[in-house]
Write a protein that holds these residues in place. Structure first.
Motif, short mmCIF file in Angstrom:
data_model
loop_
_atom_site.label_atom_id
_atom_site.label_comp_id
_atom_site.label_asym_id
_atom_site.label_seq_id
_atom_site.Cartn_x
_atom_site.Cartn_y
_atom_site.Cartn_z
N GLN A 6 10.49 10.33 31.02
CA GLN A 6 10.10 11.56 31.70
C GLN A 6 9.08 12.38 30.90
O GLN A 6 8.07 12.81 31.45
N PRO A 7 9.33 12.60 29.57
CA PRO A 7 8.32 13.32 28.81
C PRO A 7 6.98 12.59 28.79
O PRO A 7 5.92 13.23 28.83
N VAL A 8 7.02 11.26 28.69
CA VAL A 8 5.78 10.49 28.68
C VAL A 8 5.03 10.68 29.99
O VAL A 8 3.81 10.91 30.02
N ALA A 9 5.77 10.58 31.11
CA ALA A 9 5.16 10.76 32.42
C ALA A 9 4.60 12.17 32.56
O ALA A 9 3.51 12.37 33.11
N SER A 10 5.34 13.16 32.07
CA SER A 10 4.90 14.55 32.14
C SER A 10 3.64 14.76 31.32
O SER A 10 2.71 15.45 31.75
N SER A 11 3.59 14.16 30.12
CA SER A 11 2.41 14.30 29.26
C SER A 11 1.19 13.66 29.90
O SER A 11 0.09 14.20 29.82
N LYS A 13 0.68 13.25 33.10
CA LYS A 13 0.26 14.07 34.24
C LYS A 13 -0.52 15.29 33.76
O LYS A 13 -1.53 15.68 34.37
N THR A 14 -0.06 15.89 32.66
CA THR A 14 -0.77 17.04 32.10
C THR A 14 -2.18 16.66 31.67
O THR A 14 -3.14 17.35 31.97
N PHE A 15 -2.29 15.54 30.97
CA PHE A 15 -3.59 15.06 30.51
C PHE A 15 -4.48 14.72 31.71
O PHE A 15 -5.66 15.06 31.74
N TRP A 16 -3.91 14.06 32.72
CA TRP A 16 -4.65 13.67 33.91
C TRP A 16 -5.18 14.91 34.65
O TRP A 16 -6.34 14.95 35.05
N ASN A 17 -4.34 15.93 34.79
CA ASN A 17 -4.78 17.16 35.43
C ASN A 17 -5.85 17.87 34.62
O ASN A 17 -6.75 18.51 35.17
N LEU A 18 -5.76 17.74 33.30
CA LEU A 18 -6.73 18.36 32.41
C LEU A 18 -8.13 17.80 32.66
O LEU A 18 -9.13 18.50 32.55
N LEU A 19 -8.20 16.52 33.03
CA LEU A 19 -9.49 15.89 33.34
C LEU A 19 -10.05 16.38 34.67
O LEU A 19 -11.23 16.23 34.93
N ARG A 20 -9.16 16.96 35.51
CA ARG A 20 -9.52 17.38 36.87
C ARG A 20 -10.17 16.20 37.62
O ARG A 20 -11.35 16.25 37.99
N ARG A 90 0.45 26.86 31.76
CA ARG A 90 1.58 26.30 32.50
C ARG A 90 2.28 25.18 31.75
O ARG A 90 3.50 25.03 31.84
N ASP A 91 1.49 24.36 31.04
CA ASP A 91 2.06 23.17 30.41
C ASP A 91 2.20 23.29 28.90
O ASP A 91 2.71 22.37 28.25
N GLY A 92 1.74 24.39 28.34
CA GLY A 92 1.95 24.62 26.91
C GLY A 92 1.08 23.79 25.99
O GLY A 92 1.40 23.64 24.80
N VAL A 93 -0.03 23.26 26.48
CA VAL A 93 -0.94 22.50 25.62
C VAL A 93 -1.66 23.48 24.70
O VAL A 93 -2.15 24.52 25.14
N ALA A 94 -1.73 23.14 23.42
CA ALA A 94 -2.39 24.03 22.46
C ALA A 94 -3.88 24.15 22.77
O ALA A 94 -4.55 23.13 23.00
#
Length: 305
Positions: A6-11, A13-20, A90-94
């Motif tokens: 789950q954390p891997v999938a969440s990470s 998704k966060t990275f994927w959204n970051l690329l827009r 929202r996702d807490g990325v530094a």
């Protein structure tokens, strides 16, 4: 197994959204159009095409990350922001992680650019540097371009005209007038991505002191502008076919007109950003589908020529 996946999938998704990712076709399509036009004119180098495509995607992704970083720094993003951005709030990325990743993408794009220059012309280095500088200044620097009335013009010019022109040039060593003409419809729809985004974010942008074209025009006039520019983009394709500049098969791009109609209609009467998200999505789909259909039409025309 589940607790780790789950954390891997969440990470991811966060990275994927970051690329827009929904915006990245604005790089793929211009590179493909320019390269296919070169192929039609008898010159095509697969290695240069792939290098140009990857470099363009990386620069655009980096631009999206700079946008993420500087919107956060200027306080424009919050937990309730509408859209795919917001990895920091929202996702807490530094913030530093996002900035460093953007710079890494720029670095890789630079290495690919060296290969492109070596295989074509070192003039590309100057043009590529200007493009990367413009990508940074789009949301970075003291007066970000995206916060001014020139955002649509700069985005459309660099991601449409310039990318298509470079993509053609690296294969052929020249940029004839018909290539720059064919680039105009894509340049328009790429610029309209920003128009749609700014119509959706109009109130928030006003509160934060932006002076976008949408703010200057007002919402109603901006919707008219959106519809008018879509009309011009499609009309140009028809005119180019009539004049024999492009293949009649590119008329299949007109199939995407209903998407443009839904994009414009989707903004009418809506007041909340969440209500206008579907209209923004339809604008992005119009740019994507129209571009892909132009590519297909050019290829079919080349095959049967």
């Amino acid at each position: 197994m589940t607790t780790h996946s789950q954390p891997v999938a969440s990470s991811f998704k966060t990275f994927w959204n970051l690329l827009r990712p929904h915006t990245l076709t604005a790089s793929f399509i211009p590179v493909s159009i320019g390269s296919i036009l070169a192929l039609i004119d008898g010159n095509f180098h697969l290695g240069l095409f792939l290098a140009m495509l990857i470099a363009s995607l990386l620069i655009q992704a980096a631009t999206n990350m700079f946008n993420e970083y500087y919107d956060y720094k200027r306080g424009l993003d919050n937990e309730n922001s509408i859209g795919i951005g917001g990895a920091i709030v929202r996702d807490g990325v530094a913030p530093k992680t996002i900035l460093n990743l953007a710079l890494l993408f720029f670095g890789i794009a630079t290495l690919l650019g060296i290969y492109i220059c070596y295989e074509s012309s070192w003039w590309i280095a100057l043009i590529g540097t200007i493009c990367m500088f413009a990508a940074y200044l789009y949301t970075g620097g003291p007066v970000p371009i995206a916060y001014t009335p020139f955002g649509e013009l700069v985005a459309g010019f660099f991601m449409g005209e310039v990318i298509i022109g470079i993509s053609y040039y690296i294969h052929t060593g020249t940029v004839p007038a018909h290539v720059l003409l064919i680039a105009i419809p894509s340049s328009i729809t790429i610029g309209l991505l920003l128009t749609a985004n700014n119509i959706r974010d109009l109130d928030n942008d006003k509160e934060n002191g932006r002076k976008t074209l949408v703010i200057l025009l007002g919402k109603s006039n901006s919707i008219v502008f959106l519809g008018s520019m879509f009309t011009i983009a499609y009309a140009l394709i028809v005119i180019y076919v009539i004049l024999g500049i492009i293949s009649p098969f590119t008329l299949i791009s007109l199939i995407s007109i209903p998407l443009a109609f839904k994009a414009v209609k989707g903004f009418i009467g809506k007041t909340e950003p969440i209500q206008m998200m579907p209209a923004f999505v339809y604008t992005a789909k119009t740019n994507t589908i129209m571009g892909f259909l132009i590519i297909i039409g050019l290829l079919i025309g080349h095959i049967f020529s």
